[in-house]
Design an enzyme around this catalytic site. Sequence first.
Site, short mmCIF file in Angstrom:
data_model
loop_
_atom_site.label_atom_id
_atom_site.label_comp_id
_atom_site.label_asym_id
_atom_site.label_seq_id
_atom_site.Cartn_x
_atom_site.Cartn_y
_atom_site.Cartn_z
N ASP A 14 0.91 -1.08 -0.04
CA ASP A 14 -0.14 0.00 -0.05
C ASP A 14 0.89 1.25 0.04
O ASP A 14 2.17 1.07 0.15
CB ASP A 14 -1.04 0.12 1.32
N TYR A 46 -1.15 8.33 -2.31
CA TYR A 46 -1.28 8.08 -3.87
C TYR A 46 -2.46 8.54 -4.45
O TYR A 46 -2.51 8.74 -5.77
CB TYR A 46 -1.42 6.62 -3.95
N GLY A 47 -3.32 8.88 -3.60
CA GLY A 47 -4.55 9.42 -4.16
C GLY A 47 -4.83 10.50 -5.14
O GLY A 47 -5.68 10.67 -5.89
N CYS A 77 -4.71 -1.37 -1.27
CA CYS A 77 -4.80 -0.05 -1.95
C CYS A 77 -5.98 0.00 -2.81
O CYS A 77 -5.90 -0.41 -4.19
CB CYS A 77 -3.64 0.45 -2.10
N ASN A 78 -7.06 0.80 -2.54
CA ASN A 78 -8.12 1.02 -3.47
C ASN A 78 -7.71 1.84 -4.60
O ASN A 78 -7.90 1.60 -5.83
CB ASN A 78 -9.30 1.80 -2.88
N THR A 79 -6.90 2.88 -4.51
CA THR A 79 -6.34 3.40 -5.51
C THR A 79 -5.60 2.81 -6.67
O THR A 79 -5.76 3.11 -7.87
CB THR A 79 -5.62 4.75 -4.97
N CYS A 171 -10.97 3.61 1.01
CA CYS A 171 -9.66 3.57 1.06
C CYS A 171 -9.06 3.12 2.44
O CYS A 171 -9.69 3.04 3.41
CB CYS A 171 -9.51 5.18 1.22
N HIS A 173 -6.81 3.41 4.26
CA HIS A 173 -6.37 4.31 5.29
C HIS A 173 -7.52 4.75 6.29
O HIS A 173 -7.37 4.87 7.40
CB HIS A 173 -5.77 5.58 4.74
N1 DGL Z 1 -4.84 3.40 1.21
C1 DGL Z 1 -4.77 3.65 -0.16
C2 DGL Z 1 -6.21 3.25 -0.73
O1 DGL Z 1 -6.97 2.63 -0.26
C3 DGL Z 1 -4.00 4.80 -0.58
C4 DGL Z 1 -4.56 6.28 -0.09
C5 DGL Z 1 -3.44 7.32 -0.56
O2 DGL Z 1 -2.43 6.82 -0.49
O3 DGL Z 1 -3.84 8.29 -1.05
O4 DGL Z 1 -6.75 4.01 -1.53
#
Ligand code: DGL
Length: 246
Positions: A14, A46-47, A77-79, A171, A173
């Site tokens: 992630d 990463y978003g 990580c969903n992104t 997400c 997080h």
């Molecule tokens: N935890 C990640 C997600 O599920 C990334 C969040 C991020 O880094 O912006 O999207």
Amino acid sequence: MKKIDKNLPIGVFDSGFGGLCVLKELTEFFPSESFIYFGDNQNAPYGNKSKKELKRLSINALNHLKAKGVKAVVIACNTLSTNLYKYIKEKARVPVIKTLPPKSKDKRDCLICTVNTANSKYVKRHFKGIVLSSESLAKNIEENVFSLDGIDLSYLTSQIPLTTKRIILGCTHYHYLLDRIKKLTNLLVIDGYCGVKFTLYKKLKKHKLFSLQKNGNVTFVGESSQLNSKVYYSVLCKKDESGQEF
Ligand code: DGL
């Protein structure tokens, strides 16, 4: 795909701390499996990053995991799962499991996620409710993971329509704020990653990759700052490194 050693660990990655809640759930569901975690805290979040940048960071994460040898990879990580699954699958050369918020046709569902996830084809096609994205929440969580109660959520909760019946956290997080969001909104709040363990189970079964070991373990890879993951993971699991509960 060439023959893979079933006793190798499963790689999980992630942008940072988010995937640790997925890792925790997977270790509980698969006690015989070993896991290697890479959290890219240095480059989080990463978003809001471009696809080009996310491709580069995904390769970096895969290289860290592949250097240790992994039999499968979980994108916690969903992104990345909503935007780059095909790309990561092609590069990984082992089975890849994605983390996706559940599909929903219910207009009263509200998905909270990153900007990249909100803009993905997956969400546009499969989520018919309200989508709220935040440019800063994952970053905020990443920077305040040991003082989550101080994070202001009013700008977000104030946008949730009154007609909402269910909030889906898209997400990983955001998992760490689930109880607070529940209390603030008085609504049902669910984690979008709850299907990952079943998808992993199906993939391990399909590729005959269940480990023959009795007990698995967890290791963390990455640059020194990523050792933060190890510390936060022990807090999440309420166990120290030797597995002792506290
Ligand atoms: N935890 C990640 C997600 O599920 C990334 C969040 C991020 O880094 O912006 O999207």
